[in-house]
Design an enzyme around this catalytic site. Sequence first.
Site, PDB file in Angstrom:
ATOM      1  N   GLY A  47      25.127  22.661  49.099  1.00  0.00           N
ATOM      2  CA  GLY A  47      24.408  23.462  50.079  1.00  0.00           C
ATOM      3  C   GLY A  47      23.452  24.430  49.413  1.00  0.00           C
ATOM      4  O   GLY A  47      22.396  24.036  48.954  1.00  0.00           O
ATOM      5  N   TYR A  48      23.835  25.696  49.385  1.00  0.00           N
ATOM      6  CA  TYR A  48      22.997  26.757  48.826  1.00  0.00           C
ATOM      7  C   TYR A  48      21.634  26.792  49.505  1.00  0.00           C
ATOM      8  O   TYR A  48      20.595  26.824  48.843  1.00  0.00           O
ATOM      9  CB  TYR A  48      22.817  26.599  47.313  1.00  0.00           C
ATOM     10  CG  TYR A  48      24.071  26.818  46.505  1.00  0.00           C
ATOM     11  CD1 TYR A  48      24.547  28.105  46.255  1.00  0.00           C
ATOM     12  CD2 TYR A  48      24.781  25.742  45.987  1.00  0.00           C
ATOM     13  CE1 TYR A  48      25.699  28.313  45.514  1.00  0.00           C
ATOM     14  CE2 TYR A  48      25.927  25.938  45.242  1.00  0.00           C
ATOM     15  CZ  TYR A  48      26.379  27.225  45.009  1.00  0.00           C
ATOM     16  OH  TYR A  48      27.507  27.410  44.275  1.00  0.00           O
ATOM     17  N   HIS A  49      21.632  26.815  50.828  1.00  0.00           N
ATOM     18  CA  HIS A  49      20.381  26.905  51.562  1.00  0.00           C
ATOM     19  C   HIS A  49      20.644  27.330  53.008  1.00  0.00           C
ATOM     20  O   HIS A  49      21.774  27.361  53.460  1.00  0.00           O
ATOM     21  CB  HIS A  49      19.615  25.565  51.540  1.00  0.00           C
ATOM     22  CG  HIS A  49      20.306  24.462  52.264  1.00  0.00           C
ATOM     23  ND1 HIS A  49      21.206  23.621  51.647  1.00  0.00           N
ATOM     24  CD2 HIS A  49      20.226  24.050  53.553  1.00  0.00           C
ATOM     25  CE1 HIS A  49      21.654  22.741  52.536  1.00  0.00           C
ATOM     26  NE2 HIS A  49      21.073  22.983  53.703  1.00  0.00           N
ATOM     27  N   ALA A  50      19.554  27.646  53.684  1.00  0.00           N
ATOM     28  CA  ALA A  50      19.562  27.909  55.125  1.00  0.00           C
ATOM     29  C   ALA A  50      18.417  27.110  55.728  1.00  0.00           C
ATOM     30  O   ALA A  50      17.553  26.601  55.011  1.00  0.00           O
ATOM     31  CB  ALA A  50      19.378  29.400  55.403  1.00  0.00           C
ATOM     32  N   ARG A  95      24.485  28.448  53.936  1.00  0.00           N
ATOM     33  CA  ARG A  95      25.723  27.685  53.883  1.00  0.00           C
ATOM     34  C   ARG A  95      25.991  27.166  52.497  1.00  0.00           C
ATOM     35  O   ARG A  95      25.071  26.810  51.756  1.00  0.00           O
ATOM     36  CB  ARG A  95      25.739  26.548  54.898  1.00  0.00           C
ATOM     37  CG  ARG A  95      24.981  25.282  54.594  1.00  0.00           C
ATOM     38  CD  ARG A  95      23.493  25.287  54.878  1.00  0.00           C
ATOM     39  NE  ARG A  95      23.047  25.942  56.070  1.00  0.00           N
ATOM     40  CZ  ARG A  95      22.919  25.364  57.249  1.00  0.00           C
ATOM     41  NH1 ARG A  95      23.122  24.092  57.384  1.00  0.00           N
ATOM     42  NH2 ARG A  95      22.514  26.056  58.282  1.00  0.00           N
TER      43      ARG A  95
END
Length: 135
Positions: A47-50, A95
């Site tokens: 993830g590591y993003h929005a 997330r």
Amino acid sequence: MEYQIIELEKHGDERGNLIAIEENKNIPFEIKRVYYMFDTIENVRRGYHAHKELKQLLICVAGSCMIMLDDGKVKEEIVLDRPDKGLILNPGLWREMHDFSEGAVLMVCASEYYDESDYIRDYNDFLEWVKENGR
């Protein structure tokens, strides 16, 4: 925080179970893309993003995993461990998926086709976007 946990209706008998996912019926958006993660290496976070506009439904169809959600003010951990439990994510949530069990399969249904411009991949940029958008 802009998420919802939903129970998906199981249909089954002695032969097994089935769950149907239907856009704009038990899922509150049109589904344009489906993908899934599997064979995730132990201790790896994904993830590591929005997303700015995209809505998603996450279902761990096999095994279990943890989902860390962050709206820029509050962080929450959600466990996905049943194929009849779904997590709907609205735009504007950072997330990270982690603690995948052996054999875990995380399926994602998305409201839009892949569009790199919808992603916020840097956490500091995400915090700035939250401020700019009054979230």
